[in-house]
Motif scaffolding. Structure first.
Motif, mmCIF file in Angstrom:
data_model
loop_
_atom_site.group_PDB
_atom_site.id
_atom_site.type_symbol
_atom_site.label_atom_id
_atom_site.label_comp_id
_atom_site.label_asym_id
_atom_site.label_seq_id
_atom_site.Cartn_x
_atom_site.Cartn_y
_atom_site.Cartn_z
ATOM 1 N N GLY A 220 102.625 106.943 4.316
ATOM 2 C CA GLY A 220 103.149 106.142 5.397
ATOM 3 C C GLY A 220 102.276 104.939 5.687
ATOM 4 N N HIS A 221 102.472 104.404 6.882
ATOM 5 C CA HIS A 221 101.776 103.176 7.303
ATOM 6 C C HIS A 221 101.171 103.414 8.679
ATOM 7 N N LEU A 222 99.904 103.109 8.834
ATOM 8 C CA LEU A 222 99.185 103.251 10.089
ATOM 9 C C LEU A 222 98.766 101.871 10.561
ATOM 10 N N GLN A 223 98.941 101.620 11.847
ATOM 11 C CA GLN A 223 98.616 100.300 12.383
ATOM 12 C C GLN A 223 98.033 100.426 13.783
ATOM 13 N N LEU A 224 96.896 99.730 13.979
ATOM 14 C CA LEU A 224 96.267 99.621 15.290
ATOM 15 C C LEU A 224 96.263 98.153 15.691
ATOM 16 N N ASP A 225 96.637 97.893 16.930
ATOM 17 C CA ASP A 225 96.664 96.519 17.427
ATOM 18 C C ASP A 225 95.948 96.436 18.767
ATOM 19 N N GLY A 226 94.973 95.500 18.847
ATOM 20 C CA GLY A 226 94.325 95.199 20.119
ATOM 21 C C GLY A 226 93.578 96.348 20.752
ATOM 22 N N VAL A 227 92.991 97.219 19.951
ATOM 23 C CA VAL A 227 92.238 98.346 20.496
ATOM 24 C C VAL A 227 90.910 97.827 21.064
ATOM 25 N N GLY A 228 90.661 98.141 22.321
ATOM 26 C CA GLY A 228 89.453 97.656 22.971
ATOM 27 C C GLY A 228 88.211 98.375 22.450
ATOM 28 N N LEU A 229 87.296 97.598 21.844
ATOM 29 C CA LEU A 229 86.112 98.202 21.245
ATOM 30 C C LEU A 229 85.087 98.620 22.293
ATOM 31 N N VAL A 230 85.154 98.039 23.472
ATOM 32 C CA VAL A 230 84.224 98.439 24.528
ATOM 33 C C VAL A 230 84.417 99.909 24.864
ATOM 34 N N LYS A 231 85.705 100.315 25.018
ATOM 35 C CA LYS A 231 85.992 101.700 25.344
ATOM 36 C C LYS A 231 85.668 102.629 24.179
ATOM 37 N N VAL A 232 85.905 102.165 22.960
ATOM 38 C CA VAL A 232 85.562 102.969 21.788
ATOM 39 C C VAL A 232 84.060 103.222 21.750
#
Length: 979
Positions: A220-232
């Motif tokens: 399949g296809h996995l996509q992440l958009d605009g994930v805030g790296l501060v919270k990560v």
């Protein structure tokens, strides 16, 4: 009967259906509603709530509403608004398993919490211990088939709370939407699914793909958009990384394939891409910015986990700012950050490191890394004054990286340096082992910024200077570093300033190094040409004999050499090869130097300019011979030339040094140091030829001195006492020139040998033999012991006495035999001896001026210098003048005769003259005229009767002697050379 049986059967069926319906619609849901919460609480230890249960026994649909599972304190663990399950009985029968048309879950909520002690709240969901169930033997049959036509999860919510880091952090995944179609446990059947997640802190996660349960596989296809790296970073990375992510958003996409194999799961990623925007990294707990990266893109990612291969098409980033610094302890800030982070785990990670080293390495292939418009700010705090270096407009491109192939990696690098200079690198390199072949270019790098690195060693200010260079650099890191460079370099506009005197020390317009050829491994250093354009050097010798260069050196504490280091140093010295150095040509163009020697009695300052020439053939090779040809000027007047050859290995040389038209007053300090005299006039031409062969020195000195005139004497207790004036006069020829030609020989191996001392001894002996005293030499020449240095005169007179003319006659004979000698006459008047004899003439001048005034009143104009007073006029005007000066002492008889009131019988004219003469102060002009007259009488006598040429007789400035002297009245004579 049969009808009755039919009715009974029908009634029975209806009764069964009614009972079945009552059980399905009411009894079972009611039982579940009552028993299920208690059963869950009993097995989990948590509180369970259930709002409603609906079951349709005919179409086999189940609805559960309002379920919630919470801890005794009331915090929710899990719950949902509605769960719907639709069982297809007929299709299940056909399949021989379970077929569900629909599983739908609405608004599910899960709250996950990690406590400060590291435990999770979900770990509390533990069933009460019970008797273990007996193991059932494996029947060996097939597992029950399962087919779900549709799975729907809508508007889910996942809450995460983490207190493990010492602070409470949270994140919410909302909404959570999941769909699956045709999920089955049957072989080779795939379900199509979609998953969409939203993050409360920003960003979304989406998945679309196929899922196969037997065997387990997915693509399949996995996509992440605009994930805030501060919270990560806050939730997952702050305990791992020594840095803090202050801002940034992550985007990721990839196609994947998961396949179950005998060796485990095989994973494959393709078409991967990562995008990071507005990334800001700071020091943890400090807030100091480290990296500010507006954009980072990684494209064309391919990962084969089974084969341990990673492929990346490109990594690109632009407009980033990276800040770095060297701490006062000499450690780079990044090194210190990660060293602190990894230091505690060194011991624990040792076995893992060994295992990793033995494991198969991953194969990584990277087609291109490109950085655009980067900036790197570096500060060196290890120096007393921090050094700030700035790289801007940095563009870098690296291609064809492959851990499996040791091929060349094309590298392109370009950057501005401190907003003015530039750096460029273009070429290839390999990593294992490191080998690089680069074309390097450095332009206009200003050296002033590197001043703090110079301060610990020199008290010298780098005012200005731009370094440039270009060439081909080859590096190879092996057991011994291999480095070669071929190219050119230059340093333009160098200005250095002495920090002690705040004066320019060394500078030039341009220094060009061409034909540079360096091989570090072979210790071979070659320069085709070195050209200095308009160089300048200030060199001073101080009073104590030290130089200004000595003052520039910063004294450092001596380094103690331990016993263990001494043998190592000796071994290295034995094994190291002597470096080979060669310079094709060193060229000097329009050079200049200021030289000062303050160690002399009189400071010597000389300006050398127009220095031009070259030195060729400089080499450390055996039998190499350097050729010198240099020319210059001293004060734009005297020319200096050096020509010759020199062998470096044995010191054999043949060098000619030439000075032409050298103004001798310029070397007055050395004359004062040597003989205690200034030089008033003269020029020198000097030809020196130095030859050294096998340690034996031969010097041929040819010296021509023209019109040498010594000046005043300088007090110098160390000066050689020499009769220089007469010696010079006697050494001069008819044209006023002195020619000397004297050789010097000696052995350079003799520790007592000194060229300067030999030359000084020769000159002293020469001058001493010529004469010991000028007038004694004249007297000796004439055979008379008279004092020929003075001529005596009567008081107030300038006429020569017969005794003095006789002495001058003898002096004329001596002068006639030495035409190069000149006679200098200094007329002297003695105020205490000459003025009493001159006052009557001064009185008569006043009387003549009175007579001239009377004539002017009558209309006649006659200057007093041309008047002669008659006896009557003299007496009349004397009485008149006396009455004006002494009116109280003058009286007249009845007949008008003047008398002295206090002594009427005295001779009036005699007393009046004496009194009037006494009021006349000494007249410097009359005394000077007397001194001039005396000098003129001497000059006229030696030239006209004596026959000495007038151009050999000089009248010096007169002198007025105010002191009384017992030697009488004399004018002084001196001898000198013809001018």
């Amino acid at each position: 009967m049969s009808r009755r049986k039919g009715l009974i059967a029908t009634a029975g069926v209806l009764a069964v259906l009614i009972i079945y319906a009552l059980l399905g619609f009411y009894a079972l849901p009611s039982f579940a509603l009552k028993k299920l919460p208690a059963l869950l609480q009993e097995n989990t230890g948590q509180q369970a709530q259930l709002k409603a249960v609906h079951f349709n026994p005919f179409n086999f649909t189940l609805d559960i509403e309002g379920f919630a599972l919470s801890v005794p304190e009331g915090k929710s663990l899990f719950g949902f608004e509605r769960l719907a399950v639709d069982l297809d009985v007929l299709e299940s029968a056909k399949l021989g398993g379970v077929v569900l048309d629909l599983i739908e879950l609405d608004n599910p909520q899960v709250n996950i919490e990690r406590r400060a002690d590291g435990s999770f709240n979900l770990a509390d969901l533990q069933a009460k211990p019970s008797e273990p169930a007996p193991e059932k033997p494996d029947s060996g049959g097939e597992s029950l088939a399962l087919l779900i036509h549709q799975i729907v999860l809508k508007d889910g919510r996942i809450g995460w709370q983490d207190a493990g880091s010492g602070q409470v952090l949270s994140e919410t995944v909302l909404p959570v939407n999941l769909t699956f179609n045709e999920l089955s446990t049957q072989a080779a059947t795939s379900a199509v699914g979609d998953l969409n997640l939203g993050l409360e802190s920003g960003g979304t996660i989406a998945w679309h793909g196929d899922l196969t349960l037997a065997p387990l596989a997915s693509k399949g296809h996995l996509q992440l958009d605009g994930v805030g790296l501060v919270k990560v970073w806050q939730l997952f990375l702050q305990q791992i990384l020594p840095i803090q992510i202050a801002d940034g958003h992550l985007g990721l996409q990839a196609d994947y394939v998961l396949t179950a194999t005998d060796a485990g799961m095989a994973a494959m990623l393709t078409n991967g891409g990562i995008e990071i925007k507005q990334l800001a990294i700071t020091e943890k707990n400090q807030g100091k910015p480290l990296v500010n990266m507006p954009a980072l893109a990684v494209g064309g990612i391919v990962v084969d986990v089974n084969k341990q291969q990673v492929g990346i098409a490109s990594i690109s980033s632009r407009d980033a700012v990276v800040k770095s610094w060297l701490q006062a302890d000499g450690v780079v800030n990044y090194q210190a950050l990660f060293a602190e982070d990894t230091a505690p785990s060194n011991t624990a990670s040792a076995p893992q490191a060994t295992s990793a080293a033995e494991a198969k390495p991953w194969a990584i292939k990277l087609d291109e890394v490109a950085l655009y418009n980067y900036a790197i700010d570096f500060t060196d705090f290890s120096q007393k004054k921090p050094v700030e270096l700035h790289l801007s407009e940095l563009n870098c491109k690296l291609q064809k990286f492959n851990t499996q192939e040791n091929g060349g990696l094309p590298l392109q690098f370009a950057s501005r340096f401190n907003n003015a200079g530039s750096l460029k690198i273009d070429g290839e390199m390999s990593l294992e082992p490191f080998v690089a072949t680069w074309a390097v270019a450095v332009d206009d790098v200003n050296l002033k910024v590197f001043q703090p690195y110079l301060d610990p060693f020199l008290k010298l200010e780098l005012v200005d200077g731009d370094f440039s260079g270009k060439g081909n650099l080859q590096l190879a890191v092996a057991e011994q570093l291999q480095l070669t460079f071929r190219g050119d370099a230059g340093l333009e506009g160098l200005i250095t300033r002495d920090q002690i005197k705040n004066k320019d020390f060394l500078k030039w317009s341009n220094l060009a190094l061409t034909g540079i050829d360096i091989d570090l491994n072979k210790q071979d250093f070659k320069l085709g040409k070195v050209m200095f354009d308009r160089p300048y050097l200030r060199f001073n010798i101080k009073k104590d004999g030290k130089t200004n260069i000595d003052d520039l050196m910063v004294e450092s504490a001596p380094t103690k050499t331990t016993a263990s280091t001494k043998p190592v140093a000796k071994t290295a010295a034995v094994k190291s090869d002597e470096p080979r150095v060669s310079i094709g040509k060193v060229e000097l163009k329009d050079g200049k130097s200021d030289f000062a020697d303050y160690s002399l009695i009189l400071p010597f300052v000389a300006e050398m300019n127009s220095l031009n020439g070259e030195v060729s053939g400089f080499s450390s090779d055996k039998d190499a011979e350097a050729k010198l040809l240099l020319k210059g000027k001293v004060y734009d007047m005297a020319t200096v030339g050096i020509k010759g050859k020199y062998q470096f290995d044995n010191g054999n040389s043949d060098i000619t040094l030439n000075f032409a038209n050298m103004p001798l007053p310029l070397i007055t300090p050395y004359m004062a140091e040597f003989a205690g005299y200034k030089i008033e006039k003269g020029q020198m031409t000097l030809d020196l030829q130095y030859k050294i062969k096998q340690g034996q020195l031969t010097v041929q000195n040819k010296l021509l001195i023209d019109q040498l005139t010594l000046g005043e004497h300088v007090e110098n207790p160390h000066a050689v006492s020499l009769p220089l004036h007469l010696a010079i006069a006697l050494l001069k020829d008819g044209d006023g020139k002195i020619n000397l030609d004297f050789p010097i020989t000696g052995s350079l191996e003799d520790p007592q040998f000194s060229v300067g001392s030999l030359i000084a001894d020769v000159l002293v002996n020469l001058v001493t033999k010529v004469a010991t005293s000028p007038f004694r030499a004249i007297a000796s020449l004439l055979g008379d012991d008279k004092d020929f240095s003075a001529v005596a005169f009567a008081p107030g007179g300038a006429e020569l006495a017969s005794e003095e003319t006789a002495k001058l006659d003898q002096l004329n004979k001596a002068l006639g035999s030495k035409p190069e000698l000149t006679l200098e006459i200094k007329g002297i008047a003695y105020q205490s001896l000459d003025w009493p004899a001159m006052r009557f003439e001064a009185l008569k001048d006043v009387l003549k001026k009175m007579k001239s005034g009377e004539l002017r009143d009558k209309g006649e104009k006659v200057r007093h210098e041309y008047l002669e007073l008659s006896d009557d006029d003299y007496k009349r005007l004397l009485a008149k003048f006396f009455g004006e000066v002494f009116p109280q002492e003058l009286e007249r008889s009845l007949l008008g005769t003047p008398r002295i009131k206090s002594d009427p019988n005295a001779d009036f004219y005699s007393v009046a003259r004496q009194k009037l003469e006494s009021v006349f102060p000494p007249d410097p002009q009359r005394l000077n005229d007397l001194a001039v007259a005396r000098a003129n009488h001497i000059a006229q006598y030696v030239t006209e009767p004596g026959g000495i040429s007038r151009d050999r007789v000089y009248i010096l400035a007169t002198e007025l002697n105010l002191e009384e002297t017992a030697d009488g009245i004399k004018s002084v004579l001196s001898l000198n050379a013809s001018q």
